[in-house]
Design a protein around this motif. Sequence first.
Motif, PDB file in Angstrom:
ATOM      1  N   ALA A 186       0.809  -1.220   0.000  1.00 47.18           N
ATOM      2  CA  ALA A 186       0.000   0.000   0.000  1.00 47.18           C
ATOM      3  C   ALA A 186       0.841   1.269   0.000  1.00 47.18           C
ATOM      4  O   ALA A 186       0.317   2.366  -0.230  1.00 47.18           O
ATOM      5  CB  ALA A 186      -0.926  -0.001   1.218  1.00 47.18           C
ATOM      6  N   ARG A 187       2.132   1.151   0.229  1.00 43.17           N
ATOM      7  CA  ARG A 187       3.001   2.331   0.296  1.00 43.17           C
ATOM      8  C   ARG A 187       3.278   2.907  -1.092  1.00 43.17           C
ATOM      9  O   ARG A 187       3.651   4.065  -1.205  1.00 43.17           O
ATOM     10  CB  ARG A 187       4.330   1.980   0.969  1.00 43.17           C
ATOM     11  N   GLY A 188       3.200   2.099  -2.121  1.00 43.14           N
ATOM     12  CA  GLY A 188       3.323   2.638  -3.465  1.00 43.14           C
ATOM     13  C   GLY A 188       4.699   2.576  -4.087  1.00 43.14           C
ATOM     14  O   GLY A 188       4.859   2.842  -5.281  1.00 43.14           O
ATOM     15  N   ARG A 189       5.736   2.235  -3.321  1.00 48.52           N
ATOM     16  CA  ARG A 189       7.075   2.145  -3.890  1.00 48.52           C
ATOM     17  C   ARG A 189       7.928   1.182  -3.068  1.00 48.52           C
ATOM     18  O   ARG A 189       7.899   1.202  -1.841  1.00 48.52           O
ATOM     19  CB  ARG A 189       7.764   3.508  -3.930  1.00 48.52           C
ATOM     20  N   LEU A 190       8.716   0.342  -3.771  1.00 51.64           N
ATOM     21  CA  LEU A 190       9.679  -0.535  -3.117  1.00 51.64           C
ATOM     22  C   LEU A 190      10.795  -0.827  -4.111  1.00 51.64           C
ATOM     23  O   LEU A 190      10.575  -1.449  -5.142  1.00 51.64           O
ATOM     24  CB  LEU A 190       9.019  -1.845  -2.657  1.00 51.64           C
ATOM     25  N   ASP A 191      11.990  -0.366  -3.785  1.00 48.66           N
ATOM     26  CA  ASP A 191      13.133  -0.533  -4.680  1.00 48.66           C
ATOM     27  C   ASP A 191      13.905  -1.820  -4.416  1.00 48.66           C
ATOM     28  O   ASP A 191      14.500  -2.383  -5.338  1.00 48.66           O
ATOM     29  CB  ASP A 191      14.075   0.663  -4.541  1.00 48.66           C
ATOM     30  N   VAL A 192      13.929  -2.258  -3.157  1.00 43.80           N
ATOM     31  CA  VAL A 192      14.667  -3.470  -2.807  1.00 43.80           C
ATOM     32  C   VAL A 192      13.904  -4.219  -1.729  1.00 43.80           C
ATOM     33  O   VAL A 192      13.439  -3.624  -0.748  1.00 43.80           O
ATOM     34  CB  VAL A 192      16.090  -3.169  -2.292  1.00 43.80           C
ATOM     35  N   LEU A 193      13.799  -5.526  -1.920  1.00 44.45           N
ATOM     36  CA  LEU A 193      13.265  -6.431  -0.902  1.00 44.45           C
ATOM     37  C   LEU A 193      14.392  -7.349  -0.455  1.00 44.45           C
ATOM     38  O   LEU A 193      14.954  -8.082  -1.275  1.00 44.45           O
ATOM     39  CB  LEU A 193      12.113  -7.258  -1.478  1.00 44.45           C
ATOM     40  N   VAL A 194      14.740  -7.292   0.824  1.00 45.41           N
ATOM     41  CA  VAL A 194      15.746  -8.191   1.388  1.00 45.41           C
ATOM     42  C   VAL A 194      15.029  -9.196   2.281  1.00 45.41           C
ATOM     43  O   VAL A 194      14.572  -8.862   3.376  1.00 45.41           O
ATOM     44  CB  VAL A 194      16.812  -7.431   2.198  1.00 45.41           C
ATOM     45  N   ASN A 195      14.906 -10.421   1.793  1.00 47.07           N
ATOM     46  CA  ASN A 195      14.285 -11.494   2.570  1.00 47.07           C
ATOM     47  C   ASN A 195      15.349 -12.107   3.471  1.00 47.07           C
ATOM     48  O   ASN A 195      16.074 -13.027   3.088  1.00 47.07           O
ATOM     49  CB  ASN A 195      13.701 -12.550   1.628  1.00 47.07           C
ATOM     50  N   ASN A 196      15.428 -11.573   4.690  1.00 42.22           N
ATOM     51  CA  ASN A 196      16.474 -11.984   5.625  1.00 42.22           C
ATOM     52  C   ASN A 196      15.938 -12.757   6.822  1.00 42.22           C
ATOM     53  O   ASN A 196      16.677 -13.531   7.427  1.00 42.22           O
ATOM     54  CB  ASN A 196      17.222 -10.730   6.110  1.00 42.22           C
ATOM     55  N   ALA A 197      14.679 -12.561   7.165  1.00 46.33           N
ATOM     56  CA  ALA A 197      14.131 -13.189   8.375  1.00 46.33           C
ATOM     57  C   ALA A 197      14.249 -14.703   8.295  1.00 46.33           C
ATOM     58  O   ALA A 197      14.031 -15.305   7.242  1.00 46.33           O
ATOM     59  CB  ALA A 197      12.669 -12.790   8.556  1.00 46.33           C
ATOM     60  N   GLY A 198      14.591 -15.309   9.419  1.00 46.95           N
ATOM     61  CA  GLY A 198      14.688 -16.757   9.412  1.00 46.95           C
ATOM     62  C   GLY A 198      15.061 -17.310  10.773  1.00 46.95           C
ATOM     63  O   GLY A 198      15.388 -16.569  11.707  1.00 46.95           O
ATOM     64  N   MET A 199      14.992 -18.621  10.868  1.00 42.17           N
ATOM     65  CA  MET A 199      15.362 -19.346  12.071  1.00 42.17           C
ATOM     66  C   MET A 199      16.644 -20.119  11.810  1.00 42.17           C
ATOM     67  O   MET A 199      16.980 -20.425  10.674  1.00 42.17           O
ATOM     68  CB  MET A 199      14.255 -20.337  12.454  1.00 42.17           C
ATOM     69  N   GLY A 200      17.328 -20.442  12.880  1.00 40.92           N
ATOM     70  CA  GLY A 200      18.495 -21.305  12.774  1.00 40.92           C
ATOM     71  C   GLY A 200      18.098 -22.767  12.916  1.00 40.92           C
ATOM     72  O   GLY A 200      16.939 -23.138  12.726  1.00 40.92           O
ATOM     73  N   VAL A 201      19.063 -23.597  13.260  1.00 39.52           N
ATOM     74  CA  VAL A 201      18.812 -25.022  13.467  1.00 39.52           C
ATOM     75  C   VAL A 201      18.120 -25.208  14.818  1.00 39.52           C
ATOM     76  O   VAL A 201      18.642 -24.819  15.862  1.00 39.52           O
ATOM     77  CB  VAL A 201      20.126 -25.823  13.424  1.00 39.52           C
ATOM     78  N   GLU A 202      16.945 -25.798  14.801  1.00 41.69           N
ATOM     79  CA  GLU A 202      16.157 -26.030  16.008  1.00 41.69           C
ATOM     80  C   GLU A 202      16.528 -27.373  16.641  1.00 41.69           C
ATOM     81  O   GLU A 202      16.978 -28.305  15.965  1.00 41.69           O
ATOM     82  CB  GLU A 202      14.677 -26.021  15.664  1.00 41.69           C
ATOM     83  N   LEU A 203      16.303 -27.464  17.938  1.00 44.15           N
ATOM     84  CA  LEU A 203      16.605 -28.697  18.663  1.00 44.15           C
ATOM     85  C   LEU A 203      15.391 -29.611  18.779  1.00 44.15           C
ATOM     86  O   LEU A 203      15.530 -30.790  19.135  1.00 44.15           O
ATOM     87  CB  LEU A 203      17.140 -28.365  20.058  1.00 44.15           C
ATOM     88  N   ALA A 204      14.210 -29.088  18.509  1.00 42.32           N
ATOM     89  CA  ALA A 204      12.987 -29.890  18.581  1.00 42.32           C
ATOM     90  C   ALA A 204      12.009 -29.381  17.534  1.00 42.32           C
ATOM     91  O   ALA A 204      12.033 -28.200  17.170  1.00 42.32           O
ATOM     92  CB  ALA A 204      12.355 -29.797  19.972  1.00 42.32           C
ATOM     93  N   ARG A 205      11.162 -30.270  17.036  1.00 45.12           N
ATOM     94  CA  ARG A 205      10.192 -29.895  16.017  1.00 45.12           C
ATOM     95  C   ARG A 205       9.110 -29.023  16.624  1.00 45.12           C
ATOM     96  O   ARG A 205       8.519 -29.357  17.661  1.00 45.12           O
ATOM     97  CB  ARG A 205       9.568 -31.137  15.388  1.00 45.12           C
ATOM     98  N   ARG A 206       8.829 -27.905  15.976  1.00 43.43           N
ATOM     99  CA  ARG A 206       7.741 -27.026  16.375  1.00 43.43           C
ATOM    100  C   ARG A 206       6.860 -26.746  15.170  1.00 43.43           C
ATOM    101  O   ARG A 206       7.307 -26.876  14.030  1.00 43.43           O
ATOM    102  CB  ARG A 206       8.284 -25.703  16.939  1.00 43.43           C
ATOM    103  N   GLU A 207       5.626 -26.355  15.440  1.00 44.20           N
ATOM    104  CA  GLU A 207       4.688 -26.079  14.357  1.00 44.20           C
ATOM    105  C   GLU A 207       4.218 -24.630  14.413  1.00 44.20           C
ATOM    106  O   GLU A 207       4.186 -23.995  15.474  1.00 44.20           O
ATOM    107  CB  GLU A 207       3.482 -27.021  14.435  1.00 44.20           C
ATOM    108  N   SER A 208       3.840 -24.128  13.254  1.00 45.72           N
ATOM    109  CA  SER A 208       3.328 -22.772  13.129  1.00 45.72           C
ATOM    110  C   SER A 208       1.865 -22.720  13.553  1.00 45.72           C
ATOM    111  O   SER A 208       1.252 -23.749  13.893  1.00 45.72           O
ATOM    112  CB  SER A 208       3.449 -22.316  11.677  1.00 45.72           C
ATOM    113  N   VAL A 209       1.306 -21.528  13.480  1.00 48.21           N
ATOM    114  CA  VAL A 209      -0.117 -21.365  13.770  1.00 48.21           C
ATOM    115  C   VAL A 209      -0.949 -22.257  12.864  1.00 48.21           C
ATOM    116  O   VAL A 209      -1.964 -22.825  13.281  1.00 48.21           O
ATOM    117  CB  VAL A 209      -0.521 -19.881  13.591  1.00 48.21           C
ATOM    118  N   GLU A 210      -0.508 -22.406  11.611  1.00 48.36           N
ATOM    119  CA  GLU A 210      -1.240 -23.218  10.629  1.00 48.36           C
ATOM    120  C   GLU A 210      -0.982 -24.709  10.776  1.00 48.36           C
ATOM    121  O   GLU A 210      -1.577 -25.516  10.064  1.00 48.36           O
ATOM    122  CB  GLU A 210      -0.860 -22.772   9.212  1.00 48.36           C
TER     123      GLU A 210
END
Length: 284
Positions: A86-110
């Motif tokens: 909705a902002r109308g402009r985006l020059d760069v998208l950096v997809n950086n978010a993430g998790m590391g190696v987990e010690l146990a299986r977890r599930e998302s909201v879905e």
Amino acid sequence: MTPTRLSEQTILVTGATDGLGRALARELAAQGATLILHGRDAGKGAALLAELRAETGDGNGDRFTFEKADFSSLAEVRSLAERVAARGRLDVLVNNAGMGVELARRESVEGYELTFQVDYLATYMVSCLLTPLLVRSAPARVVNVSSAGQAPLDFDDVLLERGWDGVQAYCQAKLAQVMLTMDHAELLRGTGVTVNALHPASYMPTKIVTHLFTVQSTLEEGVANTARLVTDPALADVTGVYFNREREARAHAQAYDPAARARLLEVSERLTGVPFPALPLPVS
């Protein structure tokens, strides 16, 4: 296309409140960029805004803004993308978010395996939903922060319900990012939008590393390699490439398998409800 000066660019950095994302945000802010900073903790977001405004003398201006979204919820991922669109402009998208190696299986909201959702499905959704805006803003860039740690996906058990392993969960999600990079780059070829992925550095001193591994690289190295894909004029027309640090590299073989990539897109669409974009894109 001639790259726009960084001081005229609006850049979204996901996962900007810690580690590589935070350090990258400081580097881009110092160079004059307008930043949309994503994180899941409003307190950390406010602290980052205050830090950047103090460092750059921006005061209470609007050059830096924070958007809260928890990527363990696909609804929040979608809401983030819609707010940015909705902002109308985006020059760069950096997809950086993430998790590391987990010690146990977890599930998302879905109910999906959490690493696959946070590290890959969120990247898929944000990239797809912001594609029309990126094309309208061209020249534009997408930079996917992946990893040299890559493992092939078993499409009969992508969510690792039968045999979960933390390293496999992380490495298959990072390979999925590279596979998406190649398809997204091919879709956007000729539009002025480039899409590349990189392994920024090995075992940097971030919270997703230090709890399990020995630090090998500096944060500064990772920032320099990531910022290069954002800002370097020499890379203005480079697209669909996986970089290991500063050099073009070969990803896992599955990334170059069109059938495997097609299956991944089908899985991604089914799990998220977001279709992979098709050209021509909507103009508004």
